[in-house]
Design a protein around this motif. Structure first.
Motif, PDB file in Angstrom:
ATOM      1  N   PHE A 148     -47.712  31.650   6.579  1.00  0.00           N
ATOM      2  CA  PHE A 148     -46.654  30.934   7.313  1.00  0.00           C
ATOM      3  C   PHE A 148     -46.225  31.859   8.481  1.00  0.00           C
ATOM      4  CE2 PHE A 148     -46.694  29.474   2.786  1.00  0.00           C
ATOM      5  CZ  PHE A 148     -46.617  27.913   3.130  1.00  0.00           C
ATOM      6  N   THR A 149     -45.706  31.049   9.358  1.00  0.00           N
ATOM      7  CA  THR A 149     -45.020  31.752  10.465  1.00  0.00           C
ATOM      8  C   THR A 149     -43.573  32.005  10.261  1.00  0.00           C
ATOM      9  OG1 THR A 149     -44.062  29.788  11.382  1.00  0.00           O
ATOM     10  CG2 THR A 149     -46.447  30.378  12.211  1.00  0.00           C
ATOM     11  N   LEU A 150     -43.131  32.951  10.965  1.00  0.00           N
ATOM     12  CA  LEU A 150     -41.789  33.317  10.674  1.00  0.00           C
ATOM     13  C   LEU A 150     -40.716  32.041  10.787  1.00  0.00           C
ATOM     14  CD1 LEU A 150     -39.538  35.573  10.390  1.00  0.00           C
ATOM     15  CD2 LEU A 150     -39.345  35.730  12.885  1.00  0.00           C
ATOM     16  N   GLU A 151     -41.001  31.353  11.821  1.00  0.00           N
ATOM     17  CA  GLU A 151     -40.350  30.045  11.868  1.00  0.00           C
ATOM     18  C   GLU A 151     -40.188  29.110  10.557  1.00  0.00           C
ATOM     19  OE1 GLU A 151     -41.047  28.379  15.848  1.00  0.00           O
ATOM     20  OE2 GLU A 151     -39.702  26.738  15.316  1.00  0.00           O
ATOM     21  N   GLU A 152     -41.444  28.931  10.064  1.00  0.00           N
ATOM     22  CA  GLU A 152     -41.667  28.139   8.858  1.00  0.00           C
ATOM     23  C   GLU A 152     -40.777  28.915   7.621  1.00  0.00           C
ATOM     24  OE1 GLU A 152     -46.007  26.365   9.945  1.00  0.00           O
ATOM     25  OE2 GLU A 152     -45.903  28.266   8.757  1.00  0.00           O
TER      26      GLU A 152
ATOM     27  N   ASP B 261     -45.069  20.265   4.370  1.00  0.00           N
ATOM     28  CA  ASP B 261     -45.372  19.804   5.645  1.00  0.00           C
ATOM     29  C   ASP B 261     -46.025  21.010   6.148  1.00  0.00           C
ATOM     30  OD1 ASP B 261     -44.377  17.322   5.555  1.00  0.00           O
ATOM     31  OD2 ASP B 261     -42.573  17.872   6.343  1.00  0.00           O
ATOM     32  N   ALA B 262     -45.585  22.099   5.942  1.00  0.00           N
ATOM     33  CA  ALA B 262     -46.184  23.296   6.799  1.00  0.00           C
ATOM     34  C   ALA B 262     -47.378  23.649   6.021  1.00  0.00           C
ATOM     35  CB  ALA B 262     -45.183  24.239   6.724  1.00  0.00           C
ATOM     36  N   LEU B 263     -47.421  23.456   4.753  1.00  0.00           N
ATOM     37  CA  LEU B 263     -48.800  23.833   4.153  1.00  0.00           C
ATOM     38  C   LEU B 263     -49.962  22.810   4.434  1.00  0.00           C
ATOM     39  CD1 LEU B 263     -48.377  24.561   0.570  1.00  0.00           C
ATOM     40  CD2 LEU B 263     -49.696  25.999   1.887  1.00  0.00           C
ATOM     41  N   MET B 264     -49.514  21.627   4.651  1.00  0.00           N
ATOM     42  CA  MET B 264     -50.410  20.370   4.973  1.00  0.00           C
ATOM     43  C   MET B 264     -51.205  20.811   6.449  1.00  0.00           C
ATOM     44  SD  MET B 264     -51.036  19.023   2.309  1.00  0.00           S
ATOM     45  CE  MET B 264     -52.171  17.757   2.583  1.00  0.00           C
ATOM     46  N   ASN B 265     -50.024  21.090   7.000  1.00  0.00           N
ATOM     47  CA  ASN B 265     -50.610  21.367   8.545  1.00  0.00           C
ATOM     48  C   ASN B 265     -51.509  22.577   8.639  1.00  0.00           C
ATOM     49  OD1 ASN B 265     -50.535  21.229  11.415  1.00  0.00           O
ATOM     50  ND2 ASN B 265     -48.488  22.706  11.447  1.00  0.00           N
ATOM     51  N   HIS B 266     -51.178  23.819   7.917  1.00  0.00           N
ATOM     52  CA  HIS B 266     -52.386  24.851   7.728  1.00  0.00           C
ATOM     53  C   HIS B 266     -53.526  24.409   7.293  1.00  0.00           C
ATOM     54  CE1 HIS B 266     -49.677  28.351   9.412  1.00  0.00           C
ATOM     55  NE2 HIS B 266     -48.773  27.736   8.456  1.00  0.00           N
ATOM     56  N   LEU B 267     -53.402  23.782   6.271  1.00  0.00           N
ATOM     57  CA  LEU B 267     -54.640  23.239   5.640  1.00  0.00           C
ATOM     58  C   LEU B 267     -55.458  22.434   6.623  1.00  0.00           C
ATOM     59  CD1 LEU B 267     -53.243  22.566   1.855  1.00  0.00           C
ATOM     60  CD2 LEU B 267     -54.674  24.615   2.622  1.00  0.00           C
ATOM     61  N   SER B 268     -54.690  21.598   7.340  1.00  0.00           N
ATOM     62  CA  SER B 268     -55.694  20.796   8.062  1.00  0.00           C
ATOM     63  C   SER B 268     -56.492  21.538   9.189  1.00  0.00           C
ATOM     64  CB  SER B 268     -54.912  19.472   8.725  1.00  0.00           C
ATOM     65  OG  SER B 268     -53.942  20.145   9.493  1.00  0.00           O
ATOM     66  N   LEU B 269     -55.697  22.524   9.644  1.00  0.00           N
ATOM     67  CA  LEU B 269     -56.207  23.443  10.775  1.00  0.00           C
ATOM     68  C   LEU B 269     -57.463  24.200  10.214  1.00  0.00           C
ATOM     69  CD1 LEU B 269     -52.891  24.679  12.407  1.00  0.00           C
ATOM     70  CD2 LEU B 269     -54.797  22.883  13.174  1.00  0.00           C
TER      71      LEU B 269
END
Lengths: 577, 83
Positions: B57-61, B73-81
C-alpha cells in the motif's frame, strides 16, 4: 521465524518463573517492537513484563528520578535510537559541525547510561545503529568525514568502544541483522511515515529474537558445548572407507568448506566452548586425522571428550553430558545425518540439534545466523577448560582403581583455599553467578559492578573458594555471599559451586569454613534459603544434610553451637601462597 | 479473485487482527465502529492485507483508508495492476 501476529498473540501467554521487567525507551515509536519482544519472551518461557515509554521521551524519563520508567522498577532498560531519526537530526545540524556529529551523539548516549546508573540498578541493553547511505557524494561519501554514512559508521564504532568500558551495558547488534536481512526487508516507508516506526513488521520478530537472546544469556541460559560427528560433518568422506588420503579437507573444492567450518569451531573453542566428538567409528581410525592429517585444523588437544564406538549416539551423548556435568540444553549437536539427528533429538529433547541444510557449503552461514553462542560475559579463561575436562577424564579412570570412594578421595590429595572477594577475581565471580544453574541455592545473578559493590560493603562477608588436587588446579569453584542481617545472624545470600567438584567433599569444606568464619566474627546463627528453579533440584536438601533446621518450606537456620564439623578429605591450603 | 472473494478473505483477516470472531465485516464498516481498530491495529491490518495479497500500500492509502470499503478499493486497484 515467528510472524509478528504470532508474537502479538503470544503476549497473552502465561509464563512462570522469576519475573523480568524490561523498559523500552526509543526515539521512534516502539509499541510494536515492545509487543514483539514481550511475545518472543513469552514463547521462550520467560516471565517478561515490558514497559513501553512514549516515544522521544528518553531524556525526560531518565532525568526525573520519579519518572514512569524508574517507577516501573525495571531490571533491564533497553535504549533504541533509530537511524532514520538520527539522520534527520544530522541534517538539522550546521554543515560545518557535521564532522563532529558522532562524537556529540555518543556523549548523549553516555549521559543516558550515567543517568540510569545514578537512578536505578537496571542493566542496560543498547541497540546499535542501522546504516542509511544517502549517497550525498556517491561512493566517495564513505571517505568524507562530514557525510552521514561516515558519521553513522563512526558512531557504531564509538558505541562499541564505550560499551567495552562499561560492564552494565549489553549490546544488541541490530546492524548485523540489517546486514543479513537487507534494508528493503527491514524498512517499511509507509510504516515509518504513517506511524514513526522504523522497522517493518516482518523484521520485528528477528529484532525481538536478538533482544531475547541477550536477555537469556544474561540469565545464564547459554550454550557451553558442541558435540561433533566426524564423517561428512567435520570432513568430506568416510575415514574408515576413504582413508587419510581420501577424505576431503584442505584449501580446494569441497575440502575448503570443511576447513572453514573447522576454523570457526576452533574459534568457538578459543572463546570457551567445550568441544566433544561423538562418532560411529573405530576409535583409532577416527583419531588418526586429528593426529596426522596435515590439513586438519582441529587437533586432539582441542577436543575435551572423544567418543568413537558403535553404540547409539543418544547414549554416547548422555555419557558425554554426564561427564561434563552440564545441562543437556547447553549442548549443540552437529551431524550431517538426519536419521542420527532425529534419534538424538527424540532421546534427548532438550539438546539443540540444527537441521543442517543438505549442501555443506551452506552450513557455516546457517550456523552463524542461528546465534547459538550468545553470552553475557567473557573472561578469556575459557581456553584452559579443555585441559580441565581432559584431566577430569583421567580422574574418572583413576577412580576405577580404588575400592572405596573414601580411598579415592584421600588419594586425590585435595587442597582447598578460601579468600575474600578481590578485584582480580570480580569478573570470574560475576560469571559464575550468571552461569551456575545446578549447584546454586538462590540463583541470584550479579554483574561485575554488583560484585565490586558487595565486596566493598561492610554489611556483607564475601568468600570465594579454590580447589586443586594431584591432577591439577580447578581454580575458583565456589562462591559464598553472607549478609549481616543482625549482630547475631548471617544470611546466605548466595552459595554456588561448580558441578565439576560436586561430591568431592567441597560442599562440606565450604560449609565448615563458613561456620568457622561466622564464629570468628561473633555471629551465633546462620539463616538460609533455597529458591527452587528448574535446574537446582540437586541442592534442595543440602542445608538439612549439613545440620540446618528447616523453618519453612524453603527456609533454614543453624545455631552455630550445634554444628558438627563435616567430614571432608580436602585440606586447607597454607594461606600465604 | 473478484471483489466479493477479496472481501471474504479480508473479513477473516479483520477478525484475526481485531481479535473478534463475531465481527460482521461490510464495506461500510469503519475505524469508528470497531473498538479495537486504533492506529496500531490499523497498521497491523494493513500489513496483514499487504502480505496476504502480495501488495504494498502507498502511504496515502495507509493514511486515508479508514473504511473497509476504502481498503477494498485500494486492494482491487493493486490487484488489477498486477494481473
Amino acid at each position: 521465524m515467528y510472524s509478528f501476529r504470532e508474537l502479538q498473540k503470544a503476549c497473552k501467554k502465561e509464563a512462570g518463573g522469576k519475573e523480568i521487567r524490561l523498559a523500552v525507551l526509543g526515539n521512534c515509536a516502539t509499541q510494536f517492537f515492545s509487543q514483539a519482544v514481550k511475545g518472543y519472551g513469552r514463547l521462550s518461557g520467560l516471565n517478561l513484563t515490558v514497559f513501553d515509554a512514549d516515544y522521544n521521551q528518553i531524556a525526560t524519563q531518565l532525568l526525573n528520578p520519579s519518572s514512569e520508567v524508574y517507577g516501573f522498577g525495571a531490571d533491564k532498560i533497553l535504549i533504541w535510537l533509530c537511524t532514520e531519526k538520527i539522520y534527520e537530526e544530522y541534517l538539522a545540524e550546521e554543515v560545518s559541525l557535521r564532522n563532529a556529529f558522532a562524537e556529540t551523539y555518543m556523549q548523549k548516549i553516555q549521559h543516558y547510561w550515567d543517568l540510569i546508573e545514578n537512578n536505578s540498578k537496571a542493566q542496560i541493553l543498547q541497540m546499535n545503529f542501522f546504516e542509511i547511505d544517502d549517497k550525498a557524494l556517491g561512493n566517495y561519501s564513505s571517505k568524507m568525514d562530514f557525510t552521514f554514512i561516515y558519521q553513522i559508521r563512526k558512531l557504531n564504532y564509538l558505541l562499541a568502544e564505550a560499551e567495552a568500558k562499561n560492564g552494565k551495558v549489553y549490546p544488541v547488534d541490530a546492524l548485523s541483522l540489517q546486514l543479513n536481512l537487507g534494508r528493503d526487508f527491514f524498512f517499511d516507508a509507509a510504516l515509518y511515515y504513517h506511524a514513526k516506526m522504523s522497522v517493518s513488521m516482518d523484521a520485528l520478530p528477528y529484532l525481538a529474537k536478538a533482544v531475547i537472546d541477550v536477555v537469556n544469556a544474561m540469565n545464564g541460559k547459554i550454550k557451553k558445548c558442541v558435540i561433533l560427528d566426524l564423517d561428512n560433518t567435520l570432513w568430506g568422506g568416510i575415514i574408515g572407507d576413504d582413508g587419510m588420503g581420501g577424505i576431503e579437507i584442505g584449501e580446494y573444492g569441497k575440502g575448503h568448506v570443511f576447513t572453514n567450518l573447522q576454523r570457526w569451531i576452533k574459534q568457538l573453542k578459543d572463546c570457551g566452548i567445550i568441544l566433544a566428538v561423538c562418532s560411529k567409528n573405530e576409535a583409532d581410525i577416527a583419531r588418526e586425522p586429528f593426529e596426522k592429517h596435515e590439513e586438519m585444523i582441529l587437533r586432539l588437544a582441542d577436543i575435551s571428550i572423544f567418543v568413537a564406538n558403535w553404540n547409539d549416539k543418544a547414549s554416547n551423548i548422555k555419557m558425554i553430558q554426564e561427564s561434563l556435568n552440564i545441562g543437556m540444553d547447553s549442548i549443540v549437536f552437529l551431524d550431517d545425518n538426519p536419521v542420527e539427528r532425529n534419534l538424538v533429538k527424540e532421546k534427548c529433547p532438550d539438546i539443540e540439534v540444527p537441521e543442517l541444510p543438505k549442501d555443506p557449503a551452506l552450513w557455516l552461514d546457517f550456523l552463524q545466523r542461528k546465534n547459538y553462542f550468545e553470552t553475557a560475559s567473557y573472561t578469556g579463561s575459557g581456553s584452559d577448560r579443555t585441559k580441565l575436562y581432559q584431566r577430569e577424564f583421567e580422574r574418572k579412570s583413576h577412580q576405577q582403581s580404588f575400592e572405596t570412594i573414601d580411598d579415592y578421595l584421600q588419594n586425590l590429595m585435595m587442597e582447598g583455599r578460601a579468600k575474600a572477594f578481590e578485584p582480580v577475581k570480580y569478573p570470574r565471580i560475576a560469571q559464575l553467578t550468571q552461569r551456575t544453574n545446578q549447584f546454586n541455592l538462590r540463583t541470584v545473578r550479579y554483574t561485575e559492578d554488583d560484585i565490586k559493590r558487595l565486596a566493598e560493603d561492610k554489611g556483607f562477608i564475601t568468600l570465594y573458594y579454590t580447589l586443586k588436587d594431584k591432577f591439577g588446579d580447578y581454580g575458583l569453584v565456589s562462591v559464598v555471599i553472607l549478609k549481616k542481617t543482625s549482630e547475631k545472624d548471617l544470611f546466605v545470600d548466595t552459595w554456588l559451586m561448580s558441578c565439576r567438584v560436586f561430591k568431592r567433599g567441597m560442599e562440606e569444606f565450604v560449609m565448615n569454613h563458613v561456620v568457622q568464619t561466622a564464629k570468628e566474627n561473633g555471629f551465633e546463627t546462620i539463616s538460609s534459603q533455597y529458591i527452587p528453579t528448574k535446574k537446582n533440584q540437586m541442592v534442595k536438601d543440602i542445608y538439612e544434610a549439613m545440620g540446618f533446621n528447616r523453618d519453612g518450606e524453603n527456609l533454614f537456620h543453624l545455631d552455630l553451637d550445634t554444628f558438627k564439623t563435616a567430614k571432608t578429605y580436602i585440606k586447607e591450603a597454607d594461606s600465604d601462597e | 479473485m473478484n471483489r466479493k472473494e477479496v472481501l471474504e478473505k479480508m473479513a477473516e483477516i479483520c477478525k484475526d487482527v481485531f481479535e473478534d470472531e463475531s465481527l460482521i465485516i461490510t464495506e461500510e464498516l469503519s475505524a469508528a465502529d470497531v473498538e479495537d481498530w486504533d492506529s496500531l491495529a490499523h497498521m497491523s491490518l494493513v500489513n496483514e492485507l499487504g502480505k496476504t495479497f502480495g501488495v504494498t500500500f502507498t502511504l496515502e492509502e495507509v493514511a486515508e483508508c479508514t473504511r473497509i470499503g476504502d481498503l477494498l478499493d485500494a486492494l482491487m486497484n493493486h490487484l488489477s495492476l498486477t494481473q
